[in-house]
Design a protein around this motif. Structure first.
Motif, PDB file in Angstrom:
ATOM      1  N   PRO A   1       0.823  -1.211   0.000  1.00 17.27           N
ATOM      2  CA  PRO A   1       0.000   0.000   0.000  1.00 17.27           C
ATOM      3  C   PRO A   1       0.857   1.260   0.000  1.00 17.27           C
ATOM      4  CG  PRO A   1       0.062  -0.986   2.189  1.00 17.27           C
ATOM      5  CD  PRO A   1       0.743  -1.954   1.270  1.00 17.27           C
ATOM      6  N   ASP A   2       0.321   2.301  -0.586  1.00 20.70           N
ATOM      7  CA  ASP A   2       0.944   3.617  -0.529  1.00 20.70           C
ATOM      8  C   ASP A   2       0.488   4.264   0.772  1.00 20.70           C
ATOM      9  OD1 ASP A   2       1.838   6.197  -0.761  1.00 20.70           O
ATOM     10  OD2 ASP A   2       0.677   6.691  -2.554  1.00 20.70           O
ATOM     11  N   ILE A   3       1.375   4.320   1.757  1.00 18.41           N
ATOM     12  CA  ILE A   3       0.976   4.792   3.080  1.00 18.41           C
ATOM     13  C   ILE A   3       0.690   6.293   3.099  1.00 18.41           C
ATOM     14  CG2 ILE A   3       2.248   2.945   4.212  1.00 18.41           C
ATOM     15  CD1 ILE A   3       4.335   5.048   5.073  1.00 18.41           C
ATOM     16  N   TYR A   4       1.023   6.999   2.002  1.00 17.56           N
ATOM     17  CA  TYR A   4       0.745   8.440   1.926  1.00 17.56           C
ATOM     18  C   TYR A   4      -0.494   8.751   1.092  1.00 17.56           C
ATOM     19  CZ  TYR A   4       5.464   8.566   3.781  1.00 17.56           C
ATOM     20  OH  TYR A   4       6.575   8.366   4.559  1.00 17.56           O
TER      21      TYR A   4
ATOM     22  N   VAL B   1      -4.434   6.977   4.622  1.00 16.34           N
ATOM     23  CA  VAL B   1      -4.260   7.756   5.855  1.00 16.34           C
ATOM     24  C   VAL B   1      -5.591   7.913   6.578  1.00 16.34           C
ATOM     25  CG1 VAL B   1      -3.598  10.010   6.790  1.00 16.34           C
ATOM     26  CG2 VAL B   1      -2.247   8.973   4.946  1.00 16.34           C
ATOM     27  N   LYS B   2      -6.630   8.237   5.829  1.00 19.45           N
ATOM     28  CA  LYS B   2      -7.958   8.401   6.433  1.00 19.45           C
ATOM     29  C   LYS B   2      -8.395   7.118   7.133  1.00 19.45           C
ATOM     30  CE  LYS B   2     -12.833   9.021   5.188  1.00 19.45           C
ATOM     31  NZ  LYS B   2     -13.210   9.672   6.455  1.00 19.45           N
ATOM     32  N   ALA B   3      -8.205   5.988   6.494  1.00 20.35           N
ATOM     33  CA  ALA B   3      -8.639   4.714   7.066  1.00 20.35           C
ATOM     34  C   ALA B   3      -7.883   4.403   8.358  1.00 20.35           C
ATOM     35  CB  ALA B   3      -8.450   3.589   6.048  1.00 20.35           C
ATOM     36  N   VAL B   4      -6.573   4.642   8.366  1.00 19.87           N
ATOM     37  CA  VAL B   4      -5.770   4.384   9.565  1.00 19.87           C
ATOM     38  C   VAL B   4      -6.292   5.198  10.744  1.00 19.87           C
ATOM     39  CG1 VAL B   4      -3.498   4.761  10.632  1.00 19.87           C
ATOM     40  CG2 VAL B   4      -3.666   3.673   8.378  1.00 19.87           C
ATOM     41  N   PHE B   5      -6.479   6.497  10.535  1.00 19.76           N
ATOM     42  CA  PHE B   5      -6.848   7.357  11.656  1.00 19.76           C
ATOM     43  C   PHE B   5      -8.329   7.248  12.013  1.00 19.76           C
ATOM     44  CE2 PHE B   5      -2.717   8.962  10.608  1.00 19.76           C
ATOM     45  CZ  PHE B   5      -2.176   9.226  11.862  1.00 19.76           C
ATOM     46  N   ASP B   6      -9.177   6.869  11.062  1.00 19.54           N
ATOM     47  CA  ASP B   6     -10.564   6.571  11.418  1.00 19.54           C
ATOM     48  C   ASP B   6     -10.623   5.379  12.372  1.00 19.54           C
ATOM     49  OD1 ASP B   6     -11.686   8.628   9.984  1.00 19.54           O
ATOM     50  OD2 ASP B   6     -12.331   7.392   8.286  1.00 19.54           O
TER      51      ASP B   6
ATOM     52  N   ALA C   1      -4.746  -4.319  15.894  1.00 20.37           N
ATOM     53  CA  ALA C   1      -5.228  -3.608  14.708  1.00 20.37           C
ATOM     54  C   ALA C   1      -4.100  -3.073  13.836  1.00 20.37           C
ATOM     55  CB  ALA C   1      -6.134  -2.452  15.128  1.00 20.37           C
ATOM     56  N   GLN C   2      -2.936  -2.882  14.410  1.00 23.87           N
ATOM     57  CA  GLN C   2      -1.717  -2.454  13.707  1.00 23.87           C
ATOM     58  C   GLN C   2      -1.790  -1.030  13.150  1.00 23.87           C
ATOM     59  OE1 GLN C   2      -0.933  -5.595  10.837  1.00 23.87           O
ATOM     60  NE2 GLN C   2       0.241  -6.717  12.351  1.00 23.87           N
ATOM     61  N   ASP C   3      -2.746  -0.261  13.596  1.00 26.02           N
ATOM     62  CA  ASP C   3      -2.835   1.119  13.127  1.00 26.02           C
ATOM     63  C   ASP C   3      -1.893   2.031  13.897  1.00 26.02           C
ATOM     64  OD1 ASP C   3      -4.806   0.736  11.108  1.00 26.02           O
ATOM     65  OD2 ASP C   3      -6.303   0.521  12.679  1.00 26.02           O
ATOM     66  N   PHE C   4      -1.807   1.867  15.200  1.00 27.33           N
ATOM     67  CA  PHE C   4      -0.902   2.707  15.977  1.00 27.33           C
ATOM     68  C   PHE C   4       0.553   2.430  15.635  1.00 27.33           C
ATOM     69  CE2 PHE C   4      -4.688   3.016  18.662  1.00 27.33           C
ATOM     70  CZ  PHE C   4      -4.744   4.391  18.830  1.00 27.33           C
ATOM     71  N   ALA C   5       0.857   1.223  15.213  1.00 27.02           N
ATOM     72  CA  ALA C   5       2.219   0.919  14.783  1.00 27.02           C
ATOM     73  C   ALA C   5       2.619   1.763  13.582  1.00 27.02           C
ATOM     74  CB  ALA C   5       2.347  -0.570  14.448  1.00 27.02           C
ATOM     75  N   MET C   6       1.639   2.199  12.804  1.00 24.08           N
ATOM     76  CA  MET C   6       1.933   3.051  11.658  1.00 24.08           C
ATOM     77  C   MET C   6       2.505   4.396  12.091  1.00 24.08           C
ATOM     78  SD  MET C   6       1.502   1.630   8.789  1.00 24.08           S
ATOM     79  CE  MET C   6       1.772   3.184   7.920  1.00 24.08           C
ATOM     80  N   ILE C   7       2.192   4.838  13.304  1.00 21.11           N
ATOM     81  CA  ILE C   7       2.732   6.109  13.787  1.00 21.11           C
ATOM     82  C   ILE C   7       4.248   6.031  13.836  1.00 21.11           C
ATOM     83  CG2 ILE C   7       2.831   7.676  15.761  1.00 21.11           C
ATOM     84  CD1 ILE C   7      -0.092   6.905  16.345  1.00 21.11           C
ATOM     85  N   GLY C   8       4.774   4.907  14.305  1.00 26.55           N
ATOM     86  CA  GLY C   8       6.218   4.720  14.313  1.00 26.55           C
ATOM     87  C   GLY C   8       6.795   4.679  12.914  1.00 26.55           C
ATOM     88  N   THR C   9       6.107   4.001  11.996  1.00 25.03           N
ATOM     89  CA  THR C   9       6.557   3.939  10.605  1.00 25.03           C
ATOM     90  C   THR C   9       6.586   5.327   9.975  1.00 25.03           C
ATOM     91  OG1 THR C   9       5.659   1.705  10.355  1.00 25.03           O
ATOM     92  CG2 THR C   9       6.068   2.957   8.336  1.00 25.03           C
ATOM     93  N   TYR C  10       5.506   6.066  10.156  1.00 21.77           N
ATOM     94  CA  TYR C  10       5.453   7.422   9.612  1.00 21.77           C
ATOM     95  C   TYR C  10       6.568   8.296  10.199  1.00 21.77           C
ATOM     96  CZ  TYR C  10       0.850   6.932   7.346  1.00 21.77           C
ATOM     97  OH  TYR C  10      -0.185   6.576   6.509  1.00 21.77           O
ATOM     98  N   SER C  11       6.788   8.198  11.513  1.00 24.80           N
ATOM     99  CA  SER C  11       7.763   9.068  12.177  1.00 24.80           C
ATOM    100  C   SER C  11       9.180   8.808  11.692  1.00 24.80           C
ATOM    101  CB  SER C  11       7.685   8.890  13.695  1.00 24.80           C
ATOM    102  OG  SER C  11       6.432   9.313  14.187  1.00 24.80           O
ATOM    103  N   THR C  12       9.567   7.534  11.601  1.00 21.09           N
ATOM    104  CA  THR C  12      10.929   7.229  11.195  1.00 21.09           C
ATOM    105  C   THR C  12      11.154   7.548   9.719  1.00 21.09           C
ATOM    106  OG1 THR C  12      10.266   4.910  10.908  1.00 21.09           O
ATOM    107  CG2 THR C  12      11.333   5.491  12.977  1.00 21.09           C
ATOM    108  N   GLN C  13      10.136   7.362   8.882  1.00 22.89           N
ATOM    109  CA  GLN C  13      10.297   7.696   7.466  1.00 22.89           C
ATOM    110  C   GLN C  13      10.280   9.209   7.253  1.00 22.89           C
ATOM    111  OE1 GLN C  13       8.243   5.506   4.474  1.00 22.89           O
ATOM    112  NE2 GLN C  13       8.346   3.573   5.585  1.00 22.89           N
ATOM    113  N   PHE C  14       9.607   9.948   8.135  1.00 29.99           N
ATOM    114  CA  PHE C  14       9.555  11.402   8.019  1.00 29.99           C
ATOM    115  C   PHE C  14      10.927  12.024   8.236  1.00 29.99           C
ATOM    116  CE2 PHE C  14       9.145  15.418  10.454  1.00 29.99           C
ATOM    117  CZ  PHE C  14       8.687  16.231   9.419  1.00 29.99           C
ATOM    118  N   GLY C  15      11.672  11.549   9.216  1.00 31.69           N
ATOM    119  CA  GLY C  15      12.977  12.145   9.530  1.00 31.69           C
ATOM    120  C   GLY C  15      12.813  13.322  10.473  1.00 31.69           C
ATOM    121  N   ASN C  16      12.833  14.546   9.928  1.00 33.01           N
ATOM    122  CA  ASN C  16      12.623  15.735  10.752  1.00 33.01           C
ATOM    123  C   ASN C  16      12.115  16.883   9.868  1.00 33.01           C
ATOM    124  OD1 ASN C  16      14.948  17.145   9.581  1.00 33.01           O
ATOM    125  ND2 ASN C  16      16.211  15.783  10.828  1.00 33.01           N
ATOM    126  N   CYS C  17      11.913  18.039  10.496  1.00 34.73           N
ATOM    127  CA  CYS C  17      11.310  19.181   9.796  1.00 34.73           C
ATOM    128  C   CYS C  17      12.304  20.016   8.993  1.00 34.73           C
ATOM    129  CB  CYS C  17      10.610  20.098  10.808  1.00 34.73           C
ATOM    130  SG  CYS C  17       9.028  19.490  11.416  1.00 34.73           S
TER     131      CYS C  17
END
Length: 241
Positions: free
Chosen positions: A5-8, A13-18, A192-208
């Motif tokens: 899946p394209d996580i972006y 994204v809507k489905a994960v956070f819903d 449900a593995q949705d909260f685990a996506m927060i870690g995936t998103y954070s590490t792939q994001f890097g920083n601002c």
């Protein structure tokens, strides 16, 4: 071969956070050891809102937990327009934080990049913990959107959980994101593995830092700042007069 899946993708994204909206506040607070609330306060402080009548946007507004900080920093804010793609997050925000402020908070339930927001319509733009759900190409579009909707002199501040590269305790932090959080979810949240996506998103994001450069490229005056050894980072500044 199974499709990846394209996580972006906005629908993903809507489905994960819903799905995770009902437990999101408690999970994020406990698993960040309370730092998310501290970082929201720091984001609003970096926004440096002047007193006086003001209208602004809360991009990727989630559960609306930044609103009390914004209204505390400037009690004269006339309206906060909250934009978020998740129906579940909007519903929870309305139940918890909207009732006492219904005359000052409006909602747009949409992908912020697809929303038809008016030019020069905001004195400020704030966003807490939504950047990670965007790809670099989407970040560039978000930077252009921020520049477009801000009035001359308008202010902005974004904060996001980040990968603290160079920090001595980074391996422990990554272990927390990649191992502890998924384990908590499997045990207490029925896998449900949705909260685990927060870690995936954070590490792939890097920083601002890269996003700060994109904001500058869009014509804004932008600065970059680390919080708690880089576990969160900010991009903040203003639109030239």
């Amino acid at each position: 071969m199974e499709d990846v899946p394209d996580i972006y993708d906005p629908a993903f994204v809507k489905a994960v956070f819903d799905r995770c909206s009902r437990r999101y506040i408690a999970f994020s607070f406990v698993c960040s050891l309370g730092f998310t609330e501290r970082w929201r306060r720091q984001c609003v402080a970096a926004l440096a809102l002047p007193r006086g009548a003001a209208t602004g946007y809360d991009f990727m507004s989630g559960t609306g937990e930044v609103w009390p900080h914004l209204l505390g920093a400037n009690p004269e804010i006339e309206q906060i327009v909250a934009v978020d793609i998740s129906s579940g997050m909007h519903t929870l925000a309305m139940e918890r934080l909207h009732a006492m402020r219904s005359d000052r908070i409006a909602f747009i339930e949409d992908d912020v990049l697809a929303s038809d927001l008016p030019d020069a319509s905001a004195d400020f733009v704030a966003s807490t913990f939504g950047l990670k759900t965007f790809s670099p190409a989407q970040h560039r579009r978000l930077a252009a959107l921020t520049a477009r909707v801000l009035k001359p002199g308008g202010r902005f501040a974004f904060i996001e959980a980040s990968d603290p590269r160079g920090w001595l305790l980074r391996p422990l932090y990554l272990f927390h994101l990649k191992t502890v959080l998924p384990a908590i979810e499997r045990i207490f949240l029925r896998g449900a593995q949705d909260f685990a996506m927060i870690g995936t998103y954070s590490t792939q994001f890097g920083n601002c830092r890269q996003f700060t450069g994109m904001l500058e490229g869009a014509g804004l005056i932008a600065s970059y700042r680390r919080a708690f050894f880089g576990c969160a980072t900010m991009a903040f500044g203003h639109k030239p007069l």
